[in-house]
Design an enzyme around this catalytic site. Structure first.
Site, PDB file in Angstrom:
ATOM      1  CG  ASP A  15      83.659 -59.099  -1.935  1.00 26.59           C
ATOM      2  OD1 ASP A  15      84.671 -59.315  -2.633  1.00 26.59           O
ATOM      3  OD2 ASP A  15      82.562 -59.619  -2.173  1.00 26.59           O
ATOM      4  N   GLY A  16      85.584 -56.663  -2.813  1.00 30.07           N
ATOM      5  CA  GLY A  16      85.721 -55.612  -3.805  1.00 30.07           C
ATOM      6  C   GLY A  16      85.606 -56.182  -5.199  1.00 30.07           C
ATOM      7  CD  GLU A  55      88.308 -58.981  -3.491  1.00 31.62           C
ATOM      8  OE1 GLU A  55      88.247 -58.733  -2.270  1.00 31.62           O
ATOM      9  OE2 GLU A  55      87.499 -59.724  -4.076  1.00 31.62           O
ATOM     10  CG  ASP A  77      85.339 -63.005  -1.822  1.00 33.36           C
ATOM     11  OD1 ASP A  77      86.198 -62.153  -2.119  1.00 33.36           O
ATOM     12  OD2 ASP A  77      84.124 -62.841  -2.055  1.00 33.36           O
ATOM     13  CG  HIS A 131      78.962 -65.363  -4.563  1.00 31.20           C
ATOM     14  ND1 HIS A 131      78.226 -64.213  -4.377  1.00 31.20           N
ATOM     15  CD2 HIS A 131      80.034 -65.015  -5.318  1.00 31.20           C
ATOM     16  CE1 HIS A 131      78.823 -63.206  -5.006  1.00 31.20           C
ATOM     17  NE2 HIS A 131      79.909 -63.663  -5.578  1.00 31.20           N
ATOM     18  CG  ASP A 141      79.072 -59.976  -3.370  1.00 33.30           C
ATOM     19  OD1 ASP A 141      80.022 -59.991  -4.173  1.00 33.30           O
ATOM     20  OD2 ASP A 141      77.878 -60.079  -3.740  1.00 33.30           O
TER      21      ASP A 141
END
Length: 301
Positions: A15-16, A55, A77, A131, A141
């Site tokens: 994640d980023g 990302e 994601d 999420h 995250d």
């Protein structure tokens, strides 16, 4: 992509993001070996980047951390990352690292770095909704957010207006209070008021609306708010609602439509940069505004 010479297997979550976008950014990756060894967590930050760049960096760093070829299940994601690798990357290479319409490729250097790492492994790419309760996505995250370097707020920008928008709501009285503080160089002005009945979200909207309405100079504006609802609505959701005739994706009427329409109209006149702040980096002007808004909301209890 080459087939791995070994049978090493690993599951990776990446994640980023940047806050604001563009702005200070953070990335994170979690490596889960198939042999049950302890998960490996990686994270890092950069000063002036975008969500997409972080990302990409998360995937680059995760793959670089593997000492040799692996069979990998990589979960992200980011549709930009997953579709970039599985749908667009080959075409960009054939086109000399230019886009399909022959324009310079955005984030070219990072895509080239990622492509070099991909060649060492056999990777299955998976999109995971963010999420949505996935344990490892949520952890990645959290690590990426924690890695973002928090700038001291308010920013040292004497050429812009700084708007501190605060709202509060009393469940007892069903009354809301708002406070907007405007600062430009050495000048400062505060506005406040109440609404009944009201909700907390309505008060955050009202603070931003009243603050923007009081601005007379066409200068850049920094808006500081504790409300993700206000920032996300103004920067992401409102355009979608407008295009969908002020309905949500599920066809329901947008809550607080009249306030969002007012805010949207005001934002057209200014260059605005949003800052969502928490307790750890809340400017004194916003702390004072929250106190005033809270006192107003509780006056009729």
């Amino acid at each position: 992509m080459t087939s791995p010479a070994s049978t090493n297997k690993v599951t990776i979550y990446t994640d980023g993001g940047a806050n604001p976008n563009p702005g200070p950014g953070g990335w994170a990756a979690i490596l889960l070996p198939s042999d049950g060894q302890k998960p490996q967590e990686l994270s890092g930050s950069e000063a002036n980047v975008t969500n997409n760049q972080m990302e990409l960096q998360a995937a680059i760093e995760a793959l670089k951390a593997l000492p040799g070829p692996h069979q990998i299940e990589l979960h992200t994601d980011s549709q930009y990352l997953r579709r970039g690798v599985t749908e667009w990357l080959a075409g960009w290479q054939r086109n000399g690292w230019r886009s399909s319409n022959n324009q310079p490729l955005k984030n070219k250097t990072r895509w080239q770095q990622l492509n070099a790492e991909i060649q060492r492994h056999q990777i299955s790419w998976h999109w995971t909704k963010g999420h949505a309760g996935n344990k490892w996505n949520e952890r990645a995250d959290k690590l990426a957010r924690a890695a973002i370097q928090k700038a001291a707020l308010p920013l040292d920008d004497a050429q812009s207006i700084h708007l501190f928008a605060a709202g509060a709501y009393s469940g007892k009285s069903k009354k809301g209070g708002w406070c907007a503080t405007l600062r430009y160089k050495d000048a400062e002005k505060s506005l406040s008021g109440s609404v009944s009945p009201a909700s907390a979200n309505q008060m955050h909207l009202q603070a931003a609306i009243q603050g923007l309405s009081a601005i007379k100079k066409p200068l850049p504006i920094h808006i500081y708010t504790p409300s993700d609802y206000l920032k996300n609505g103004a920067t992401r959701w409102v355009k979608q609602w407008q295009n969908n005739n002020w309905q949500t994706k599920t066809g329901k009427a947008v809550s607080n439509k009249d306030l969002w329409q007012k805010l949207s109209g005001l934002l057209q006149s200014y260059q605005v940069r949003w800052h969502v702040v928490g307790k750890e980096n809340m400017p004194d002007a916003l702390k004072q505004g929250k106190k005033i808004a809270g006192e107003i909301a509780r006056m009729s209890e």
